[in-house]
Design a protein around this motif. Structure first.
Motif, PDB file in Angstrom:
ATOM      1  N   TYR A  92       0.843  -1.184   0.000  1.00 49.65           N
ATOM      2  CA  TYR A  92       0.000   0.000   0.000  1.00 49.65           C
ATOM      3  C   TYR A  92       0.881   1.238   0.000  1.00 49.65           C
ATOM      4  O   TYR A  92       1.732   1.406   0.874  1.00 49.65           O
ATOM      5  CB  TYR A  92      -0.918   0.004   1.228  1.00 49.65           C
ATOM      6  CG  TYR A  92      -2.066  -0.960   1.099  1.00 49.65           C
ATOM      7  CD1 TYR A  92      -3.367  -0.496   0.908  1.00 49.65           C
ATOM      8  CD2 TYR A  92      -1.845  -2.335   1.144  1.00 49.65           C
ATOM      9  CE1 TYR A  92      -4.419  -1.388   0.773  1.00 49.65           C
ATOM     10  CE2 TYR A  92      -2.894  -3.228   0.998  1.00 49.65           C
ATOM     11  CZ  TYR A  92      -4.186  -2.746   0.814  1.00 49.65           C
ATOM     12  OH  TYR A  92      -5.237  -3.634   0.682  1.00 49.65           O
ATOM     13  N   SER A  93       0.658   2.122  -0.978  1.00 53.84           N
ATOM     14  CA  SER A  93       1.464   3.326  -1.126  1.00 53.84           C
ATOM     15  C   SER A  93       0.628   4.573  -0.919  1.00 53.84           C
ATOM     16  O   SER A  93      -0.487   4.677  -1.431  1.00 53.84           O
ATOM     17  CB  SER A  93       2.106   3.374  -2.509  1.00 53.84           C
ATOM     18  OG  SER A  93       2.997   2.288  -2.703  1.00 53.84           O
ATOM     19  N   CYS A  94       1.182   5.512  -0.189  1.00 59.38           N
ATOM     20  CA  CYS A  94       0.571   6.812   0.004  1.00 59.38           C
ATOM     21  C   CYS A  94       0.898   7.699  -1.187  1.00 59.38           C
ATOM     22  O   CYS A  94       1.965   7.566  -1.798  1.00 59.38           O
ATOM     23  CB  CYS A  94       1.109   7.419   1.304  1.00 59.38           C
ATOM     24  SG  CYS A  94       0.421   9.021   1.749  1.00 59.38           S
ATOM     25  N   ALA A  95      -0.017   8.598  -1.543  1.00 61.15           N
ATOM     26  CA  ALA A  95       0.181   9.467  -2.690  1.00 61.15           C
ATOM     27  C   ALA A  95      -0.359  10.863  -2.419  1.00 61.15           C
ATOM     28  O   ALA A  95      -1.287  11.034  -1.624  1.00 61.15           O
ATOM     29  CB  ALA A  95      -0.505   8.881  -3.922  1.00 61.15           C
ATOM     30  N   ALA A  96       0.217  11.849  -3.104  1.00 58.12           N
ATOM     31  CA  ALA A  96      -0.228  13.234  -2.991  1.00 58.12           C
ATOM     32  C   ALA A  96      -0.367  13.832  -4.377  1.00 58.12           C
ATOM     33  O   ALA A  96       0.416  13.523  -5.279  1.00 58.12           O
ATOM     34  CB  ALA A  96       0.758  14.051  -2.159  1.00 58.12           C
ATOM     35  N   SER A  97      -1.361  14.702  -4.547  1.00 56.69           N
ATOM     36  CA  SER A  97      -1.618  15.320  -5.841  1.00 56.69           C
ATOM     37  C   SER A  97      -2.037  16.769  -5.690  1.00 56.69           C
ATOM     38  O   SER A  97      -2.768  17.125  -4.769  1.00 56.69           O
ATOM     39  CB  SER A  97      -2.718  14.558  -6.586  1.00 56.69           C
ATOM     40  OG  SER A  97      -3.047  15.202  -7.803  1.00 56.69           O
ATOM     41  N   VAL A 111      -1.207  11.787  -9.838  1.00 55.99           N
ATOM     42  CA  VAL A 111      -0.389  11.741  -8.637  1.00 55.99           C
ATOM     43  C   VAL A 111       0.951  12.427  -8.875  1.00 55.99           C
ATOM     44  O   VAL A 111       1.623  12.169  -9.873  1.00 55.99           O
ATOM     45  CB  VAL A 111      -0.155  10.287  -8.188  1.00 55.99           C
ATOM     46  CG1 VAL A 111       0.852  10.230  -7.041  1.00 55.99           C
ATOM     47  CG2 VAL A 111      -1.471   9.648  -7.770  1.00 55.99           C
ATOM     48  N   ASP A 112       1.328  13.310  -7.967  1.00 54.67           N
ATOM     49  CA  ASP A 112       2.594  14.028  -8.067  1.00 54.67           C
ATOM     50  C   ASP A 112       3.706  13.405  -7.223  1.00 54.67           C
ATOM     51  O   ASP A 112       4.876  13.469  -7.596  1.00 54.67           O
ATOM     52  CB  ASP A 112       2.408  15.486  -7.646  1.00 54.67           C
ATOM     53  CG  ASP A 112       1.506  16.258  -8.580  1.00 54.67           C
ATOM     54  OD1 ASP A 112       1.749  16.204  -9.804  1.00 54.67           O
ATOM     55  OD2 ASP A 112       0.564  16.922  -8.093  1.00 54.67           O
ATOM     56  N   TYR A 113       3.349  12.821  -6.093  1.00 54.11           N
ATOM     57  CA  TYR A 113       4.330  12.241  -5.183  1.00 54.11           C
ATOM     58  C   TYR A 113       3.861  10.897  -4.660  1.00 54.11           C
ATOM     59  O   TYR A 113       2.671  10.701  -4.386  1.00 54.11           O
ATOM     60  CB  TYR A 113       4.591  13.173  -3.994  1.00 54.11           C
ATOM     61  CG  TYR A 113       5.067  14.542  -4.397  1.00 54.11           C
ATOM     62  CD1 TYR A 113       6.411  14.771  -4.696  1.00 54.11           C
ATOM     63  CD2 TYR A 113       4.178  15.607  -4.481  1.00 54.11           C
ATOM     64  CE1 TYR A 113       6.847  16.029  -5.074  1.00 54.11           C
ATOM     65  CE2 TYR A 113       4.611  16.866  -4.858  1.00 54.11           C
ATOM     66  CZ  TYR A 113       5.941  17.070  -5.158  1.00 54.11           C
ATOM     67  OH  TYR A 113       6.372  18.315  -5.529  1.00 54.11           O
ATOM     68  N   TRP A 114       4.804   9.975  -4.502  1.00 53.45           N
ATOM     69  CA  TRP A 114       4.522   8.639  -3.990  1.00 53.45           C
ATOM     70  C   TRP A 114       5.397   8.317  -2.789  1.00 53.45           C
ATOM     71  O   TRP A 114       6.586   8.668  -2.759  1.00 53.45           O
ATOM     72  CB  TRP A 114       4.810   7.577  -5.053  1.00 53.45           C
ATOM     73  CG  TRP A 114       3.908   7.586  -6.240  1.00 53.45           C
ATOM     74  CD1 TRP A 114       4.159   8.159  -7.449  1.00 53.45           C
ATOM     75  CD2 TRP A 114       2.622   6.970  -6.341  1.00 53.45           C
ATOM     76  NE1 TRP A 114       3.103   7.933  -8.301  1.00 53.45           N
ATOM     77  CE2 TRP A 114       2.150   7.209  -7.650  1.00 53.45           C
ATOM     78  CE3 TRP A 114       1.829   6.231  -5.450  1.00 53.45           C
ATOM     79  CZ2 TRP A 114       0.915   6.735  -8.091  1.00 53.45           C
ATOM     80  CZ3 TRP A 114       0.607   5.767  -5.886  1.00 53.45           C
ATOM     81  CH2 TRP A 114       0.161   6.018  -7.196  1.00 53.45           C
ATOM     82  N   GLY A 115       4.824   7.628  -1.809  1.00 52.57           N
ATOM     83  CA  GLY A 115       5.620   7.024  -0.765  1.00 52.57           C
ATOM     84  C   GLY A 115       6.168   5.712  -1.276  1.00 52.57           C
ATOM     85  O   GLY A 115       5.791   5.242  -2.358  1.00 52.57           O
TER      86      GLY A 115
END
Length: 124
Positions: A92-97, A111-115
């Motif tokens: 499971y990956s966290c994401a930010a947009s 999505v701009d950033y991924w954990g």
């Protein structure tokens, strides 16, 4: 720039519960979400939440079992998972947009950033 670090993964039996956390550094005014990827499969949308926490979206496969929330004071987004099934097993990956939570849910390209992800294993 945003850096995302997940935690809370582990091994649980079917029917069990688990809560994932994702803590962000850098800017905090992003829609956030969770995606998952099983070995040999493509990454898929799980849930997203707007930066204010007012709008939430879920994949049909997890609706009613998973709850996404965020605490901006702690710069953290959570995924509470209950009634886990073996098919929930994945990284499971966290994401930010910078786009909306709705757009993020419909288009992984938003999505701009991924954990780097945290592993959830559900045994039968």
């Amino acid at each position: 720039q945003v850096q995302l670090v997940e935690s809370g993964g582990g091994l649980v039996q079917a029917g069990g519960s688990l809560r994932l956390s994702c803590t962000a550094s850098g800017r905090s005014d992003y829609a956030m979400g969770w995606f998952r990827q099983a070995p040999g499969k493509e990454r898929e949308f799980v849930a997203t939440i707007s930066w204010s926490g007012s709008n939430l979206y879920y994949a049909d496969s997890v609706k009613g079992r998973f709850t996404i929330s965020r605490d901006n004071a702690k710069r953290t987004v959570y995924l509470q998972m209950i009634s886990l099934k073996p098919e929930d097993t994945a990284v499971y990956s966290c994401a930010a947009s910078g786009r909306s939570a709705a757009t993020m849910a419909r288009d992984t390209g938003a999505v701009d950033y991924w954990g780097k992800g945290t592993l959830v294993t559900v045994s039968s």
